[in-house]
Design a protein around this motif. Sequence first.
Motif, PDB file in Angstrom:
ATOM      1  N   ASN A   1      -8.978   3.391  -7.593  1.00 36.18           N
ATOM      2  CA  ASN A   1     -10.322   3.691  -7.469  1.00 36.18           C
ATOM      3  C   ASN A   1     -11.306   3.972  -7.974  1.00 36.18           C
ATOM      4  OD1 ASN A   1      -9.342   1.640  -4.879  1.00 36.18           O
ATOM      5  ND2 ASN A   1      -9.545   3.308  -4.214  1.00 36.18           N
TER       6      ASN A   1
ATOM      7  N   GLY B   1      -7.024   4.120   5.046  1.00 37.15           N
ATOM      8  CA  GLY B   1      -5.839   5.151   4.136  1.00 37.15           C
ATOM      9  C   GLY B   1      -5.932   6.391   4.126  1.00 37.15           C
ATOM     10  N   THR B   2      -6.337   7.334   2.771  1.00 36.55           N
ATOM     11  CA  THR B   2      -6.546   8.251   1.897  1.00 36.55           C
ATOM     12  C   THR B   2      -8.242   8.996   2.742  1.00 36.55           C
ATOM     13  OG1 THR B   2      -7.496   7.671  -0.136  1.00 36.55           O
ATOM     14  CG2 THR B   2      -4.999   7.620   0.562  1.00 36.55           C
TER      15      THR B   2
ATOM     16  N   TYR C   1      -2.737  -5.314  -7.342  1.00 32.07           N
ATOM     17  CA  TYR C   1      -4.007  -5.549  -8.474  1.00 32.07           C
ATOM     18  C   TYR C   1      -4.277  -7.033  -8.496  1.00 32.07           C
ATOM     19  CZ  TYR C   1      -5.054  -0.847  -7.156  1.00 32.07           C
ATOM     20  OH  TYR C   1      -5.754   0.559  -6.316  1.00 32.07           O
TER      21      TYR C   1
ATOM     22  N   TRP D   1      -0.808   6.298  -6.214  1.00 33.96           N
ATOM     23  CA  TRP D   1      -2.139   5.830  -7.252  1.00 33.96           C
ATOM     24  C   TRP D   1      -3.523   5.878  -7.477  1.00 33.96           C
ATOM     25  CZ3 TRP D   1      -1.556   6.782 -12.567  1.00 33.96           C
ATOM     26  CH2 TRP D   1       0.094   7.481 -12.766  1.00 33.96           C
ATOM     27  N   TYR D   2      -3.665   5.278  -5.694  1.00 35.77           N
ATOM     28  CA  TYR D   2      -4.564   4.720  -5.022  1.00 35.77           C
ATOM     29  C   TYR D   2      -6.473   5.275  -5.310  1.00 35.77           C
ATOM     30  CZ  TYR D   2      -8.223   2.203  -1.053  1.00 35.77           C
ATOM     31  OH  TYR D   2      -8.506   1.678  -0.899  1.00 35.77           O
ATOM     32  N   ASP D   3      -6.269   5.924  -5.061  1.00 32.80           N
ATOM     33  CA  ASP D   3      -7.141   7.192  -4.988  1.00 32.80           C
ATOM     34  C   ASP D   3      -7.985   7.115  -6.465  1.00 32.80           C
ATOM     35  OD1 ASP D   3      -7.886   8.075  -2.371  1.00 32.80           O
ATOM     36  OD2 ASP D   3      -7.383   9.639  -2.680  1.00 32.80           O
TER      37      ASP D   3
ATOM     38  N   SER E   1       0.064   1.850 -12.765  1.00 34.25           N
ATOM     39  CA  SER E   1       0.898   1.367 -10.880  1.00 34.25           C
ATOM     40  C   SER E   1       2.559   1.162 -11.804  1.00 34.25           C
ATOM     41  CB  SER E   1       0.230   1.504 -10.004  1.00 34.25           C
ATOM     42  OG  SER E   1      -0.099  -0.552 -10.094  1.00 34.25           O
TER      43      SER E   1
ATOM     44  N   PHE F   1       0.913  -1.455   0.351  1.00 38.51           N
ATOM     45  CA  PHE F   1      -0.013  -0.305   0.288  1.00 38.51           C
ATOM     46  C   PHE F   1       0.261   1.531  -0.472  1.00 38.51           C
ATOM     47  CE2 PHE F   1      -3.527  -2.713   1.115  1.00 38.51           C
ATOM     48  CZ  PHE F   1      -4.444  -2.285   0.781  1.00 38.51           C
TER      49      PHE F   1
ATOM     50  N   MET G   1      -0.208   5.936   3.482  1.00 34.70           N
ATOM     51  CA  MET G   1      -1.609   5.664   3.088  1.00 34.70           C
ATOM     52  C   MET G   1      -2.419   7.520   3.549  1.00 34.70           C
ATOM     53  SD  MET G   1      -3.029   3.625   0.431  1.00 34.70           S
ATOM     54  CE  MET G   1      -4.177   3.556   0.567  1.00 34.70           C
TER      55      MET G   1
ATOM     56  N   ILE H   1       1.851   1.872  -3.995  1.00 28.76           N
ATOM     57  CA  ILE H   1       0.578   2.277  -4.481  1.00 28.76           C
ATOM     58  C   ILE H   1      -0.509   3.967  -4.469  1.00 28.76           C
ATOM     59  CG2 ILE H   1       0.404   0.004  -5.420  1.00 28.76           C
ATOM     60  CD1 ILE H   1      -2.169  -0.170  -3.457  1.00 28.76           C
ATOM     61  N   ALA H   2       0.006   4.305  -2.772  1.00 32.96           N
ATOM     62  CA  ALA H   2      -0.439   5.177  -2.328  1.00 32.96           C
ATOM     63  C   ALA H   2      -0.949   6.439  -2.901  1.00 32.96           C
ATOM     64  CB  ALA H   2       0.429   5.850  -1.708  1.00 32.96           C
TER      65      ALA H   2
END
Length: 243
Positions: free
Chosen positions: A35, A67-68, A196, A30-32, A191, A24, A93, A27-28
Amino acid sequence: MTCGPALPQPGGGPGHDAAIVGMFGRIAGWYDFLNRLLSLGIDQHWRRVLARAAAPGDDLALDLAAGTLDVSLALRREAPGATVAAMDFCPPMLARGRRKLKGANARHILPVAADARRLPLRAGSAACITMAFGIRNIAPRSAAFAEMLRVLRPGGRACILEFGSGRERIWGGLYNVYLDHVLPLVGRAISRDGAYGYLADSIRAFPTAAELEEEMRAAGFARVWHRKLTSGIVCLHVGETTA
């Protein structure tokens, strides 16, 4: 020949916690974006449903796997008088999420790095608990459920949002095609990380909604139920403590 970054094994195993944090953390940024892209924006609706189910009022809400901070912000929109303790195992995150905190939200959303199996809160301190897409990454789940029960007030509610199990046929099996091919491919293309692929594997290995409901009941929640969202792609699980 070099090896890629360590990825967690679905269901736990040696090095699982460190692999989760590392994954995590990578990929923080790219996370939002991912999603929104991978859910076609429906993830924001799912989080609003979660926040409404929690109904914190003007009390302390605990957002686990925060998370974010999208769920923490949704809780504040639903209940502007609430204070949210936003806890996550992965500091990068939370660092991304802090950028979203402005005005009153910066004062009433409190990000803290913490393990859901060992919460830095006194017993009976939280009116409600939320967790979005996090319980699947915790091993053993029973330890997280025990901590939820410890910190919830009498009559408190834990609301858990999680993907439907890949062991159930959803949309005639199209969900499984998405898990097997689309999700890992798009996630890796953008990412440059195998996270994933892990996500797809962990969804396939996850209990069905009925099985998770039984786990929560066995953990000690007095009243447990679930609600399927978007044809069962996601499930809202709710467990209440004895009043």
